[in-house]
Design a protein around this motif. Structure first.
Motif, PDB file in Angstrom:
ATOM      1  N   ILE A 286      48.716  44.772  37.626  1.00  0.00           N
ATOM      2  CA  ILE A 286      48.619  46.062  38.304  1.00  0.00           C
ATOM      3  C   ILE A 286      48.304  47.066  37.207  1.00  0.00           C
ATOM      4  CG2 ILE A 286      49.795  47.816  39.665  1.00  0.00           C
ATOM      5  CD1 ILE A 286      51.563  45.561  40.807  1.00  0.00           C
ATOM      6  N   MET A 287      47.151  47.677  37.307  1.00  0.00           N
ATOM      7  CA  MET A 287      46.699  48.582  36.253  1.00  0.00           C
ATOM      8  C   MET A 287      47.744  49.677  36.019  1.00  0.00           C
ATOM      9  SD  MET A 287      42.670  48.639  37.266  1.00  0.00           S
ATOM     10  CE  MET A 287      42.174  49.695  35.933  1.00  0.00           C
ATOM     11  N   GLY A 288      48.088  49.869  34.759  1.00  0.00           N
ATOM     12  CA  GLY A 288      49.054  50.879  34.384  1.00  0.00           C
ATOM     13  C   GLY A 288      50.501  50.448  34.487  1.00  0.00           C
ATOM     14  N   GLU A 289      50.750  49.228  35.010  1.00  0.00           N
ATOM     15  CA  GLU A 289      52.126  48.762  35.190  1.00  0.00           C
ATOM     16  C   GLU A 289      52.433  47.500  34.412  1.00  0.00           C
ATOM     17  OE1 GLU A 289      53.679  48.444  39.141  1.00  0.00           O
ATOM     18  OE2 GLU A 289      52.652  50.275  39.766  1.00  0.00           O
ATOM     19  N   GLY A 290      51.556  46.533  34.428  1.00  0.00           N
ATOM     20  CA  GLY A 290      51.813  45.267  33.769  1.00  0.00           C
ATOM     21  C   GLY A 290      51.476  44.100  34.678  1.00  0.00           C
ATOM     22  N   GLN A 291      51.988  42.929  34.307  1.00  0.00           N
ATOM     23  CA  GLN A 291      51.653  41.700  35.012  1.00  0.00           C
ATOM     24  C   GLN A 291      52.831  41.183  35.839  1.00  0.00           C
ATOM     25  OE1 GLN A 291      50.290  39.510  31.459  1.00  0.00           O
ATOM     26  NE2 GLN A 291      48.360  39.273  32.558  1.00  0.00           N
ATOM     27  N   VAL A 292      52.481  40.537  36.933  1.00  0.00           N
ATOM     28  CA  VAL A 292      53.443  39.941  37.847  1.00  0.00           C
ATOM     29  C   VAL A 292      52.958  38.538  38.165  1.00  0.00           C
ATOM     30  CG1 VAL A 292      54.491  40.121  40.134  1.00  0.00           C
ATOM     31  CG2 VAL A 292      53.953  42.198  38.869  1.00  0.00           C
ATOM     32  N   GLU A 293      53.861  37.570  38.135  1.00  0.00           N
ATOM     33  CA  GLU A 293      53.505  36.198  38.485  1.00  0.00           C
ATOM     34  C   GLU A 293      54.072  35.878  39.863  1.00  0.00           C
ATOM     35  OE1 GLU A 293      53.382  31.809  36.446  1.00  0.00           O
ATOM     36  OE2 GLU A 293      54.890  33.233  35.732  1.00  0.00           O
ATOM     37  N   PHE A 294      53.229  35.303  40.729  1.00  0.00           N
ATOM     38  CA  PHE A 294      53.688  34.915  42.060  1.00  0.00           C
ATOM     39  C   PHE A 294      53.078  33.585  42.449  1.00  0.00           C
ATOM     40  CE2 PHE A 294      49.955  37.529  42.706  1.00  0.00           C
ATOM     41  CZ  PHE A 294      49.253  36.874  43.692  1.00  0.00           C
ATOM     42  N   ASP A 295      53.709  32.946  43.386  1.00  0.00           N
ATOM     43  CA  ASP A 295      53.281  31.638  43.862  1.00  0.00           C
ATOM     44  C   ASP A 295      52.038  31.777  44.727  1.00  0.00           C
ATOM     45  OD1 ASP A 295      53.365  29.282  45.907  1.00  0.00           O
ATOM     46  OD2 ASP A 295      54.727  28.691  44.278  1.00  0.00           O
TER      47      ASP A 295
ATOM     48  N   ASP B  41      53.212  46.822  46.747  1.00  0.00           N
ATOM     49  CA  ASP B  41      54.627  46.510  47.011  1.00  0.00           C
ATOM     50  C   ASP B  41      54.802  45.024  47.285  1.00  0.00           C
ATOM     51  OD1 ASP B  41      55.346  49.154  46.668  1.00  0.00           O
ATOM     52  OD2 ASP B  41      55.520  49.578  48.822  1.00  0.00           O
ATOM     53  N   GLY B  42      53.858  44.427  48.012  1.00  0.00           N
ATOM     54  CA  GLY B  42      53.930  42.999  48.303  1.00  0.00           C
ATOM     55  C   GLY B  42      53.852  42.156  47.051  1.00  0.00           C
ATOM     56  N   VAL B  43      52.947  42.503  46.155  1.00  0.00           N
ATOM     57  CA  VAL B  43      52.820  41.769  44.888  1.00  0.00           C
ATOM     58  C   VAL B  43      54.114  41.900  44.086  1.00  0.00           C
ATOM     59  CG1 VAL B  43      51.621  41.722  42.656  1.00  0.00           C
ATOM     60  CG2 VAL B  43      50.310  41.864  44.776  1.00  0.00           C
ATOM     61  N   ARG B  44      54.646  43.099  44.037  1.00  0.00           N
ATOM     62  CA  ARG B  44      55.899  43.308  43.290  1.00  0.00           C
ATOM     63  C   ARG B  44      57.059  42.549  43.925  1.00  0.00           C
ATOM     64  NH1 ARG B  44      54.375  48.980  44.031  1.00  0.00           N
ATOM     65  NH2 ARG B  44      53.140  49.627  42.233  1.00  0.00           N
ATOM     66  N   ARG B  45      57.138  42.586  45.254  1.00  0.00           N
ATOM     67  CA  ARG B  45      58.241  41.944  45.992  1.00  0.00           C
ATOM     68  C   ARG B  45      58.177  40.419  45.888  1.00  0.00           C
ATOM     69  NH1 ARG B  45      57.631  40.149  50.976  1.00  0.00           N
ATOM     70  NH2 ARG B  45      55.868  41.513  51.386  1.00  0.00           N
ATOM     71  N   LEU B  46      56.984  39.871  45.976  1.00  0.00           N
ATOM     72  CA  LEU B  46      56.818  38.418  45.998  1.00  0.00           C
ATOM     73  C   LEU B  46      56.773  37.800  44.610  1.00  0.00           C
ATOM     74  CD1 LEU B  46      54.125  38.284  48.811  1.00  0.00           C
ATOM     75  CD2 LEU B  46      56.541  37.643  49.006  1.00  0.00           C
ATOM     76  N   GLY B  47      56.553  38.630  43.610  1.00  0.00           N
ATOM     77  CA  GLY B  47      56.370  38.116  42.257  1.00  0.00           C
ATOM     78  C   GLY B  47      57.504  38.443  41.321  1.00  0.00           C
ATOM     79  N   THR B  48      57.351  37.928  40.119  1.00  0.00           N
ATOM     80  CA  THR B  48      58.296  38.160  39.037  1.00  0.00           C
ATOM     81  C   THR B  48      57.547  38.854  37.906  1.00  0.00           C
ATOM     82  OG1 THR B  48      59.445  36.121  39.622  1.00  0.00           O
ATOM     83  CG2 THR B  48      59.879  37.029  37.431  1.00  0.00           C
ATOM     84  N   PRO B  49      58.034  40.022  37.488  1.00  0.00           N
ATOM     85  CA  PRO B  49      57.360  40.716  36.386  1.00  0.00           C
ATOM     86  C   PRO B  49      57.400  39.888  35.102  1.00  0.00           C
ATOM     87  CG  PRO B  49      58.965  42.158  37.454  1.00  0.00           C
ATOM     88  CD  PRO B  49      59.176  40.776  37.993  1.00  0.00           C
ATOM     89  N   LEU B  50      56.291  39.871  34.396  1.00  0.00           N
ATOM     90  CA  LEU B  50      56.239  39.219  33.096  1.00  0.00           C
ATOM     91  C   LEU B  50      56.683  40.230  32.038  1.00  0.00           C
ATOM     92  CD1 LEU B  50      52.871  37.267  33.349  1.00  0.00           C
ATOM     93  CD2 LEU B  50      55.175  36.400  33.679  1.00  0.00           C
ATOM     94  N   PRO B  51      57.192  39.751  30.913  1.00  0.00           N
ATOM     95  CA  PRO B  51      57.602  40.680  29.854  1.00  0.00           C
ATOM     96  C   PRO B  51      56.446  41.575  29.426  1.00  0.00           C
ATOM     97  CG  PRO B  51      58.294  38.431  29.338  1.00  0.00           C
ATOM     98  CD  PRO B  51      57.408  38.348  30.549  1.00  0.00           C
ATOM     99  N   ASP B  52      56.767  42.792  29.030  1.00  0.00           N
ATOM    100  CA  ASP B  52      55.733  43.757  28.636  1.00  0.00           C
ATOM    101  C   ASP B  52      54.860  43.258  27.489  1.00  0.00           C
ATOM    102  OD1 ASP B  52      56.483  45.557  30.580  1.00  0.00           O
ATOM    103  OD2 ASP B  52      57.793  46.698  29.245  1.00  0.00           O
ATOM    104  N   ASP B  53      55.436  42.422  26.615  1.00  0.00           N
ATOM    105  CA  ASP B  53      54.661  41.935  25.469  1.00  0.00           C
ATOM    106  C   ASP B  53      53.855  40.677  25.794  1.00  0.00           C
ATOM    107  OD1 ASP B  53      56.816  40.235  25.692  1.00  0.00           O
ATOM    108  OD2 ASP B  53      57.332  40.282  23.561  1.00  0.00           O
ATOM    109  N   SER B  54      53.912  40.221  27.038  1.00  0.00           N
ATOM    110  CA  SER B  54      53.167  39.041  27.471  1.00  0.00           C
ATOM    111  C   SER B  54      51.753  39.456  27.871  1.00  0.00           C
ATOM    112  CB  SER B  54      53.873  38.389  28.666  1.00  0.00           C
ATOM    113  OG  SER B  54      53.136  37.310  29.143  1.00  0.00           O
ATOM    114  N   LEU B  55      50.763  38.724  27.396  1.00  0.00           N
ATOM    115  CA  LEU B  55      49.375  38.981  27.766  1.00  0.00           C
ATOM    116  C   LEU B  55      48.745  37.695  28.282  1.00  0.00           C
ATOM    117  CD1 LEU B  55      48.158  41.281  24.863  1.00  0.00           C
ATOM    118  CD2 LEU B  55      48.545  41.905  27.238  1.00  0.00           C
ATOM    119  N   GLU B  56      49.101  37.322  29.493  1.00  0.00           N
ATOM    120  CA  GLU B  56      48.567  36.122  30.126  1.00  0.00           C
ATOM    121  C   GLU B  56      47.258  36.467  30.838  1.00  0.00           C
ATOM    122  OE1 GLU B  56      50.110  33.210  29.700  1.00  0.00           O
ATOM    123  OE2 GLU B  56      51.634  34.262  28.546  1.00  0.00           O
TER     124      GLU B  56
END
Length: 92
Positions: A5-14, A49-64
């Protein structure tokens, strides 16, 4: 899958959640195509909101590598229109 999510970081979801997110993506695309600013704003918020709700935030220093790049919550309809390369933000 990993979404940025631009400006927020990465989220991992199934990947099992893609169908739900695709529904919102289709609604967002329809709002963009019709120029419906209110519908665009509402649906973009619901998609993020759906991406945030369904996913798990990755650490800020993670660049996957991100499979999805989603606009920031304050993106304009025209900015998101310019981001679209195909039929939507979420791959079908």
């Amino acid at each position: 899958m990993i979404a940025r999510i631009m400006g927020e970081g990465q989220v991992e979801f199934d990947d099992a959640h893609l169908a739900e997110l695709n529904t919102l993506d289709d609604q967002l695309l329809a709002a963009i195509e019709s120029g419906d600013e209110e519908g665009f704003r509402r649906t973009l918020g619901a998609l993020l909101d759906g991406v945030r709700r369904l996913g798990t935030p990755l650490p800020d220093d993670s660049l996957e590598p991100s499979g999805l790049i989603l606009p920031s919550p304050d993106a304009t309809l025209d900015e998101v229109r310019a981001m679209l390369h195909d039929d939507g933000l979420i791959p079908g």
